[in-house]
Write an enzyme that holds these catalytic residues in place. Structure first.
Site, short mmCIF file in Angstrom:
data_model
loop_
_atom_site.label_atom_id
_atom_site.label_comp_id
_atom_site.label_asym_id
_atom_site.label_seq_id
_atom_site.Cartn_x
_atom_site.Cartn_y
_atom_site.Cartn_z
N ARG B 62 0.79 -1.12 0.02
CA ARG B 62 0.02 -0.01 -0.05
C ARG B 62 0.77 1.16 0.05
NH1 ARG B 62 -2.96 -2.94 3.84
NH2 ARG B 62 -1.82 -1.69 5.25
N GLU B 99 5.95 -9.40 15.82
CA GLU B 99 5.34 -10.01 16.97
C GLU B 99 5.85 -11.60 17.16
OE1 GLU B 99 1.03 -10.36 19.06
OE2 GLU B 99 1.21 -9.72 17.12
#
Lengths: 174, 174
Positions: B62, B99
């Site tokens: 994006r 993460e």
């Protein structure tokens, strides 16, 4: 065509990428130079002069570069087509065959209104498999496909045959 | 700020995407509407008025949309930053923690000249991990980092803390 020749001269051949025996056309030198980038977009926009277009559809990731700038330049909407699982809202899906296995593309169900005229834009036309899948996505949206426009066509791969259902144009041909 | 409020109103909340408990900010409605897309780019460009910028760097996918259009609008070069293995020419690499596990970003070694002033552009500032990695890539290129510019900042994730080494701006804040 003079503009196309200038752009062609800036494109870099990378042998054996992404695998042995393939000569990859590296378009990043066109992007890094503001003037060449601008001339690239002008050359693409010149192919759209006589087409009534409501939106441009493009596939991640390099397609986003040319699709987005062209949509902004022509003042039309932009439709993002992504690999499976990347778009957050309700989607249409189309799967298509790769050399090994299959791939799935998605588009948001509200990406364009039914009947809208959509031009498909990508950096390179190779085998045409991806763009044929994009055509099917556009048909699911009930869009009118205005055709497909590429910066580069690798004509020796005969991709045009696979997507000749709609008009096909390319700025540079190898 | 009126323009930002209008854009904010068009952004769509998608609950539980990409996973349970996360409210995803879907910016595709801004792209699909030519006028909103244009206003989005104007709002981003307005943040660049007083910055001397030679190039814009952006991360797939994006980020390519906003980075490419902004580079074209400001008439500066465009630097593509991609996941490992996607860029064909000689690259610099930076790995960073996610993460779960790590990710690696790459940039072409000739993407900008040493000393060039580069603005990093992305759609969303979340935890800031990706942009901190982009800063390190720019430093490997010996570029001057002009700062980072986002359409959206998710301020409750405190990403700004991780990238405060250079100026940070966002059009819309949640």
């Amino acid at each position: 065509m003079k503009a196309a020749e200038k752009l062609k001269a800036a494109i870099r051949d990378i042998p054996d990428f992404p695998k042995k025996g393939i000569i990859f056309k590296d378009i990043t030198p066109l992007l890094q130079d503001a003037r060449l980038f601008s001339e690239t977009i002008e050359a693409l926009a010149a192919c759209c002069r006589d087409k009534p277009i409501d939106a441009i559809a493009c596939v991640e990731a390099r397609g986003f570069v040319f699709g987005a700038v062209l949509a902004h330049t022509l003042n039309v909407g932009l439709v993002l087509i992504r690999k499976k699982g990347k778009l957050p809202y309700a989607t249409h899906q189309v799967s298509y065959d790769l050399e090994y296995g299959t791939d799935t593309l998605e588009v948001h169900q509200d990406a364009v209104k039914a009947g809208a005229s959509v031009l498909v834009v990508d950096d390179v036309l190779a085998t045409g498999g991806t763009i044929a899948a994009v055509y099917r996505l556009m048909e699911k949206l009930e869009a009118k496909v205005a055709g497909a426009l590429f910066l580069i066509e690798l004509s020796f791969l005969h991709g045009r045959e696979k997507i000749k259902k709609y008009p096909v144009e390319a700025v540079i041909t190898y």
